[in-house]
Design an enzyme around this catalytic site. Structure first.
Site, PDB file in Angstrom:
ATOM      1  N   GLN A   1     -16.928 -14.345   1.486  1.00  0.00           N
ATOM      2  CA  GLN A   1     -17.343 -13.509   0.347  1.00  0.00           C
ATOM      3  C   GLN A   1     -18.450 -14.224  -0.415  1.00  0.00           C
ATOM      4  OE1 GLN A   1     -13.543 -11.852  -1.750  1.00  0.00           O
ATOM      5  NE2 GLN A   1     -12.942 -13.623  -0.571  1.00  0.00           N
TER       6      GLN A   1
ATOM      7  N   ARG B   1     -28.763 -18.937 -10.701  1.00  0.00           N
ATOM      8  CA  ARG B   1     -27.752 -19.204  -9.676  1.00  0.00           C
ATOM      9  C   ARG B   1     -28.402 -19.755  -8.407  1.00  0.00           C
ATOM     10  NH1 ARG B   1     -23.970 -14.360  -8.633  1.00  0.00           N
ATOM     11  NH2 ARG B   1     -23.087 -15.803  -7.117  1.00  0.00           N
TER      12      ARG B   1
ATOM     13  N   HIS C   1     -20.482 -10.190   1.210  1.00  0.00           N
ATOM     14  CA  HIS C   1     -21.117  -9.777  -0.054  1.00  0.00           C
ATOM     15  C   HIS C   1     -22.606 -10.107  -0.097  1.00  0.00           C
ATOM     16  CE1 HIS C   1     -16.918  -9.769  -2.195  1.00  0.00           C
ATOM     17  NE2 HIS C   1     -17.166  -8.649  -1.563  1.00  0.00           N
TER      18      HIS C   1
ATOM     19  N   PRO D   1      -5.293 -24.042  -4.630  1.00  0.00           N
ATOM     20  CA  PRO D   1      -4.489 -24.868  -5.539  1.00  0.00           C
ATOM     21  C   PRO D   1      -3.666 -24.024  -6.504  1.00  0.00           C
ATOM     22  CG  PRO D   1      -6.866 -25.263  -5.860  1.00  0.00           C
ATOM     23  CD  PRO D   1      -6.735 -24.291  -4.741  1.00  0.00           C
TER      24      PRO D   1
ATOM     25  N   SER E   1      -9.281 -15.560  -4.853  1.00  0.00           N
ATOM     26  CA  SER E   1      -8.217 -15.016  -5.695  1.00  0.00           C
ATOM     27  C   SER E   1      -7.600 -13.784  -5.052  1.00  0.00           C
ATOM     28  CB  SER E   1      -8.780 -14.668  -7.081  1.00  0.00           C
ATOM     29  OG  SER E   1      -9.838 -13.744  -6.942  1.00  0.00           O
TER      30      SER E   1
END
Ligand code: OAD
Length: 244
Positions: A100, A69, A118, A213, A188
């Site tokens: 976040q 990552r 986070h 979206p 979300s």
């Protein structure tokens, strides 16, 4: 895009608070977590990779995933959504940016004083003592160790079941309660306590808007919901704000 109501609130605001999630970095090519097909948690089990128990069980596996990552994010560039927030901050009396995201793309775009809810993907933290180790430790691709106590180092992100860093939590809750406009962008809104910030803002009388979206279940209760990409909506807001 019917931005007029939000623009009026933004022009009158003394304090604007923004919460971002993985969606704002999606246009930079960084995968989100929960979207079908492309979301990281659709392909990997967070219980194998993003919990203290997973790290104790197999620190090598966890480090391999986080190094992957890191490489992916290091190649990514901030996009027009990140950049619009840098400029928006200069147009309002007070601006708080809570993210976040652990990718550091807001900072690379030029945002300052970002509250990292986070943690940060590129920070190393001692698993034993919790201290942040600034200098990269040579681990030859294995598990790096703390130069102080010799314990394993871990990525400096918040894992499932872990507490949010106290200062980030306090500062974001205070900003949400104090702001006049709260923007929830590219999230979300399923993970608490971050998802509760919009509710705090709304209960304190702020105008609350979402940019996503795929509108979330909270959108109906917000004052405005823009079902479009952050990289489209945020530059448009900035353009209209700059015209006045
Ligand atoms: P999610 O993957 O849960 O949600 C990303 C959201 O971004 C979705 O609702 C998408 O519809 C939306 N989205 C996609 N492209 C977008 C775009 N171009 N513009 C705007 N929105 C877009 O990611 P988060 O809500 O950030 O936690 O997830 C919250 C936390 O869950 C993460 O911080 C991470 C994860 O587990 C930790 O790692 C502790």
């Amino acid at each position: 895009m019917p931005l007029d109501g939000l623009l009026t609130a933004l022009r009158e605001a003394q304090h604007v608070c923004v919460l971002t999630g993985a969606g704002i970095s999606a246009e930079s090519g960084v995968p989100t977590f929960r979207e079908a097909q492309s979301g990281l948690w659709e392909q990997y089990d967070p219980l194998d990779l993003a919990t203290p128990e997973a790290f104790l069980r197999d620190p090598d596996l966890v480090w391999r995933w986080y190094r992957w990552r890191r490489e992916l994010v290091a190649k990514a560039e901030p996009n027009p959504g990140h950049r619009a927030l840098v400029s928006l901050a200069k147009l309002v009396p007070r601006f708080t940016l809570v993210t976040q995201n652990v990718d550091g793309l807001h900072q690379r775009a030029g945002s300052s004083d970002v509250i990292e809810f986070h943690g940060n993907l590129f920070a190393d933290r001692c698993f034993v003592e919790s201290c942040i180790i600034d200098e990269e430790q040579d681990s030859a691709g294995g598990v790096p160790v703390c130069p102080g106590c010799g314990g394993h180092l871990r990525p400096g992100v918040v894992w499932f079941g872990e507490a949010i860093p106290e200062r980030a939590l306090n500062d974001s809750f205070a900003a949400a309660a104090d702001c006049d406009v709260f923007l929830s962008i590219g999230t979300s809104s399923l993970v608490y306590p971050a998802a509760g910030l919009a509710e705090i803002a709304r209960n304190s009388g702020a105008t609350v808007a979402e940019v996503n979206p795929d509108p979330t279940e909270h959108a109906a209760g917000f004052d405005h919901a823009f079902a479009a990409k952050a990289g489209t909506v945020l530059p448009e807001i900035l353009k209209r704000m700059s015209e006045t």
